[in-house]
Design an enzyme around this catalytic site. Structure first.
Site, PDB file in Angstrom:
ATOM      1  N   ILE A   1       3.702  -1.901 -11.076  1.00 38.10           N
ATOM      2  CA  ILE A   1       3.414  -2.686  -9.879  1.00 38.10           C
ATOM      3  C   ILE A   1       4.701  -2.766  -9.066  1.00 38.10           C
ATOM      4  O   ILE A   1       5.796  -2.589  -9.597  1.00 38.10           O
ATOM      5  CB  ILE A   1       2.870  -4.095 -10.198  1.00 38.10           C
ATOM      6  CG1 ILE A   1       3.803  -4.876 -11.128  1.00 38.10           C
ATOM      7  CG2 ILE A   1       1.478  -4.022 -10.787  1.00 38.10           C
ATOM      8  CD1 ILE A   1       3.300  -6.273 -11.469  1.00 38.10           C
ATOM      9  N   ASP A   2       4.559  -3.007  -7.780  1.00 39.73           N
ATOM     10  CA  ASP A   2       5.711  -2.985  -6.883  1.00 39.73           C
ATOM     11  C   ASP A   2       6.725  -4.071  -7.224  1.00 39.73           C
ATOM     12  O   ASP A   2       6.394  -5.097  -7.818  1.00 39.73           O
ATOM     13  CB  ASP A   2       5.257  -3.164  -5.433  1.00 39.73           C
ATOM     14  CG  ASP A   2       4.342  -2.046  -4.967  1.00 39.73           C
ATOM     15  OD1 ASP A   2       4.518  -0.904  -5.432  1.00 39.73           O
ATOM     16  OD2 ASP A   2       3.447  -2.315  -4.136  1.00 39.73           O
TER      17      ASP A   2
END
Length: 345
Positions: free
Chosen positions: A152-153
């Protein structure tokens, strides 16, 4: 377009591939130095030109000068005499919020601001550095990143599953490929979303205008198939809290899909959500939104629920992560604002 990093050997000299990019079919002729500047974060044109002069930039396996014009389907690689920093992983004692752990898997609740794996500009202090300190001999994924099945970012918070064995890596990777995992995200988006629920479909690929953004190609000519299901959780006049269920897992999928339908994520700087996109022109409202930005200094996106089949037991495991304090604080501000606006209308 994906960046692939791996060691390679060429002729008698040991060279290491630091970057590989394949130009899209819609690529217009563009100098290779400008092309690479669009993709490699923090790179300067001077450094890229020096690399080309030294023969370190290859297009379709041939060294090129910096004025070479990149064409559709060209494979552009940057090769250097030393390995990428991310291949020289150092274990670091980074605190991990471990939600679940056994001999096969680990589920982490990632805080916002923590980069998942080393990359250009982030060679230390990442989740992977912390993982290899916590666990010895983590299996490598196809990009040689220990333990990672998905990511995930940096500024997205929430749940990640980590594979601790080769078998778990293969088993979990297949689940993500087959779309049998469950992933629910909560996002605060600009605007009053008209439908109570819906589905966003559209191929996602790298934007030709801004290479740091992903964009939706409705005609399907570029990008990869992407599907996001959503339902509205709560409305706050000018912003809406939505739950997103990912059918696919493309880079920036939720961020790109919601921008595409006119509901950019709140305070998502990369996609323009850090501007006031809905609301009034009153200075008091502007100050209110600024206070919300300060309470939540990142995109309003949280990986809340994660479900998968355990590689060994076959049991379906589901985990839920509470909303982090910064999102909670921002939601409380909007909730009070919406209540006040309703009372005064």
């Amino acid at each position: 377009m994906e960046v692939v990093r791996k060691e390679i050997a060429m002729e008698n000299d040991e060279l290491y591939e630091h970057y590989r990019f394949t130009a899209t079919k819609g690529q217009e002729p563009l100098r290779v130095d400008k092309f690479l500047m669009n993709f490699i974060e923090n790179a300067t044109r001077n450094k890229i030109q020096q690399a080309a002069k030294a023969g370190n930039i290859l297009v379709n396996e041939v060294a090129v000068k910096s004025n070479y014009k990149v064409k559709p389907d060209d494979v552009v690689r940057v090769v250097l005499s030393y390995p990428p920093h991310e291949n020289l992983l150092v274990a670091e004692d980074i605190p991990l919020d471990i939600v679940y752990e056994d001999k096969d898997v680990m589920v982490i609740n990632k805080p916002p601001g923590l980069v998942v794996h080393p990359g250009h500009g982030n060679y230390a202090g990442t989740l992977v550095n912390g993982l290899i300190h916590h666990i010895e001999n983590l299996p490598q994924n196809s990009n040689e990143r220990p333990g990672l099945v998905h990511r995930i970012d940096k500024d997205t918070s929430g749940l990640l599953v980590v594979a601790k064995t080769e078998y778990a890596m293969a088993h979990l990777s297949k689940q993500f490929f087959d779309r049998t995992t469950e992933r629910l995200y909560y996002a605060l988006v600009w605007g009053d979303v008209a439908e109570d629920s819906g589905t966003i479909q559209g191929n996602i690929g790298r934007s030709l205008k801004d290479r740091m953004q992903m964009t939706v190609y409705e005609d399907g000519s570029q990008g990869k198939h992407a599907v996001t299901h959503f339902k509205v959780i709560e409305r706050f006049t000018y912003v809406t809290l939505v739950q997103c269920k990912l059918e696919t897992g493309r880079t920036h999928q939720i961020r790109a899909h919601f921008k595409h339908i006119g509901h950019t994520l709140f305070n998502d700087e990369r996609y323009g959500g850090n501007q006031i996109l809905k609301g009034t022109t009153f200075s008091k409202y502007k100050q209110f939104v600024d206070n919300c930005f300060k309470a939540l200094p990142r995109q309003a996106l949280h990986a809340k629920t994660l479900g998968f089949t355990h590689p060994t037991t076959g049991e379906f495991l589901q985990f839920d992560s509470p909303m982090p304090n910064d999102i909670v604080s921002c939601l409380e501000k909007w909730r009070r604002y919406a209540k006040s606006a309703t009372a005064n209308s």
